[in-house]
Design an enzyme around this catalytic site. Sequence first.
Site, PDB file in Angstrom:
ATOM      1  N   LEU A   1      11.173  -1.347 -16.466  1.00  0.00           N
ATOM      2  CA  LEU A   1      10.265  -2.173 -15.670  1.00  0.00           C
ATOM      3  C   LEU A   1       9.243  -1.257 -15.009  1.00  0.00           C
ATOM      4  O   LEU A   1       9.585  -0.468 -14.144  1.00  0.00           O
ATOM      5  CB  LEU A   1      11.039  -2.942 -14.596  1.00  0.00           C
TER       6      LEU A   1
ATOM      7  N   VAL B   1       5.630   7.418 -13.999  1.00  0.00           N
ATOM      8  CA  VAL B   1       7.040   7.678 -14.284  1.00  0.00           C
ATOM      9  C   VAL B   1       7.502   6.896 -15.517  1.00  0.00           C
ATOM     10  O   VAL B   1       8.125   7.447 -16.436  1.00  0.00           O
ATOM     11  CB  VAL B   1       7.922   7.319 -13.062  1.00  0.00           C
ATOM     12  N   GLY B   2       7.180   5.597 -15.557  1.00  0.00           N
ATOM     13  CA  GLY B   2       7.601   4.760 -16.682  1.00  0.00           C
ATOM     14  C   GLY B   2       7.099   5.301 -18.008  1.00  0.00           C
ATOM     15  O   GLY B   2       7.836   5.332 -19.005  1.00  0.00           O
TER      16      GLY B   2
ATOM     17  N   LYS C   1      14.017   8.510   2.426  1.00  0.00           N
ATOM     18  CA  LYS C   1      14.894   9.517   1.813  1.00  0.00           C
ATOM     19  C   LYS C   1      15.959   9.980   2.804  1.00  0.00           C
ATOM     20  O   LYS C   1      17.123  10.172   2.439  1.00  0.00           O
ATOM     21  CB  LYS C   1      14.068  10.699   1.317  1.00  0.00           C
TER      22      LYS C   1
END
Lengths: 442, 442
Positions: free
Chosen positions: A20, A25-26, A215
């Site tokens: 998705l 990144v994808g 984070k």
Amino acid sequence: MTAQETTTQPAGKPVGVAVLGMGTVGTEVVRLLRENADDFTHRIGGPVELRGIAVSDLGKDRPGIDRALLTDDALSLVNRDDVDIVVEVIGGIDYPRELILAALNAGKSVVTANKALVAAHADALSEAADNAGVDLYFEAAVAAAIPVVGMLRRSLAGDRIERIFGIVNGTTNFILDAMTSTGATYEDALAEATRLGYAEADPTADVEGHDAASKAAILASLGFHTRVNFDDVYCEGITRITAEDIDAATKVGYTIKLLAICEKITGDDGEEQVTARVHPTLIPSSHPLASVSKSYNAIYVDAEAAGSLMFYGNGAGGDPTASAVLGDLVGAARNKVHGGRAPGDSTYANLAVADFGDVPTRYHIDMLVNDRTGVLADIATRFSAKGISLRTVRQEEQERHSHARLIVVTHQAREADLRDMVAELEASEDVQKVSSVIRLDG
Amino acid sequence: MTAQETTTQPAGKPVGVAVLGMGTVGTEVVRLLRENADDFTHRIGGPVELRGIAVSDLGKDRPGIDRALLTDDALSLVNRDDVDIVVEVIGGIDYPRELILAALNAGKSVVTANKALVAAHADALSEAADNAGVDLYFEAAVAAAIPVVGMLRRSLAGDRIERIFGIVNGTTNFILDAMTSTGATYEDALAEATRLGYAEADPTADVEGHDAASKAAILASLGFHTRVNFDDVYCEGITRITAEDIDAATKVGYTIKLLAICEKITGDDGEEQVTARVHPTLIPSSHPLASVSKSYNAIYVDAEAAGSLMFYGNGAGGDPTASAVLGDLVGAARNKVHGGRAPGDSTYANLAVADFGDVPTRYHIDMLVNDRTGVLADIATRFSAKGISLRTVRQEEQERHSHARLIVVTHQAREADLRDMVAELEASEDVQKVSSVIRLDG
């Protein structure tokens, strides 16, 4: 008793994956999945097959991508029977949350790089994963390929974590490093970071510390086996740091870094509490974290038996994030093929999150005071009256003799007491201006 | 398809653990297992129970240990029906090998800290674990609690490792660091290391590089998905490093470290090969590895997508090793309770191990040559004739004018060609003495 290898996947049947999001990144995830397909088959024990890629813009040109894989209906892709693992690299919160919950509820394991989502909705996600008995992996959510999530979940699972601290946001480290090495103003360093692609068009999440706070929430949760959400993290960004602050710090052997600090403290009732915070921090320039340059990340983990461990690397970017996503994907796929589950959420310790006012911190206070006999003694007395010890006091002569510059470094004291002290100084007739207040560590 | 959580252990039934060996590490493992028992129960999903501890000397005083747990019959302990996991922290090779194989063959998972055993007999151990469908964990075998084994096995499972290098032996780093910082001789630094407990009474395994070579074999195997055994690792220790070598290195901005270097190279046939080696190495003093002091370890992993990652910490000692052992124990116990197996041995890539003579290296050669006109040109010609390019040549005047000191740093060349070159220099009438030959990196 003999453990049996359990195959939940008929032998040879491929593991179906949906990706998705097709941003930086994808795109890397899809490329590496294809290029290293044979390696994945060997490492997993069966082939991985990409079933589809959900994108928002079907019309966009995507060289090398089979158009038949693309869809703008992410939810239908997630729900396909031949999808076993869902990789979420969209970003945002509400929309990916809906998709991930749908995936988990349908018995699909999920790999996400989404720190904001995990830090805000860990309970809901983890409950859905547990109910379905599937995996929720998010190594890429913290410091990309620096495997701190896996280390806290697995490698240090037999130890007691005492403190986790470090540089977990590349954008702000780039800006502070540029200010330190070139003397640039915050505005100029931010502009340079934007030009080079280290800062987004809207840099708010990075420069205000929100990204680092997500984070910190994740690290504190994992390290202390306690749910710490984004809202539990005290967060202060770098937008108020000036070239003068950097210069003053450098002159006395300090470097300013945006640190995430997660630690256990003992409350007034003698019980352990956890705290997580993100703020600009003065550290000695000799500290290894001070040498972390550009957009690099570095994280220290102090544990009872292991001692102090440090992890360093590129904490952002398409490739390193894709590396972390694919490491998780191999883990999730192995479990689909061979059975077993990754270590799930572990919040059994259920420690209270300390009020930030109760957390011991140390302040570096830079101020202009009236240049009259006795002013130093008066100000020292004010600190003493609040029970705050001073480590160093430095007075500098100014060109105009109507005021003096006074730089005070405290020992550790309650954050709330230090804050009150600053308010008192600001209200004092002897103090013309509190120029900067920055916490110290290390 | 929905993954099912598979319980191979009846709910609530504890996981039985046998600890073999009660030295520094075993003692810590037992202590932490007891002190943190509640934590382990939560993290594993069921209790861990210590069934017994195998020791060689039953008569020895062991404060706080229930004597009923002790036995000097390790094999019987391993074979007990109520032992599910065997922790081996004896050391040595043949005896623990026999015990570990017995454990694996009986369907028990094994956690070991034994680098020498894993590096020498990985095939046999791994085959036994696979046949029985149980886990073989050995995080503690490399750099104690620095989780480099887990990182290579899991976190970077979706990436391609290109190079692994670093400081993996604390004893030799302590000695070299002491020589560098105090100017001590090798003998004095070794004596100090022994006095402080950093070196064993017989320091051979450390100072000759054997310990580091075992770790290099393990790291190369994991990183390159190829079996690399101890015997495949080129190994040179630090016993010939003199105070003069250190002094000469320091003067030109270099530091000498014992490095383990594992990398992929391209063979003459264009195929990928792997190589692993351990030797004293000159690195620029500005390199982060140069600042690794005392007995600390630091390991770099370069991967295609992740980029360069660095891990730093205490790589030896009872506590850090126990931390790694217990992290593995939690993993193995989770699998006993919930089903599933840890990633096993992965040697599918099956790359050839390069002949060390074919590996590209760089030399730093320090020699005394005749002080006559043209000698420098003659020596440079010799290098050139062998196809070895020189990066720097430095000639130093000596007190006696019969000879000159010549320090040559080469560019990368085949190890065998460099070695031949040194032999040729040693045989040359112009060269009075080759004082030292040390490889360079970084």
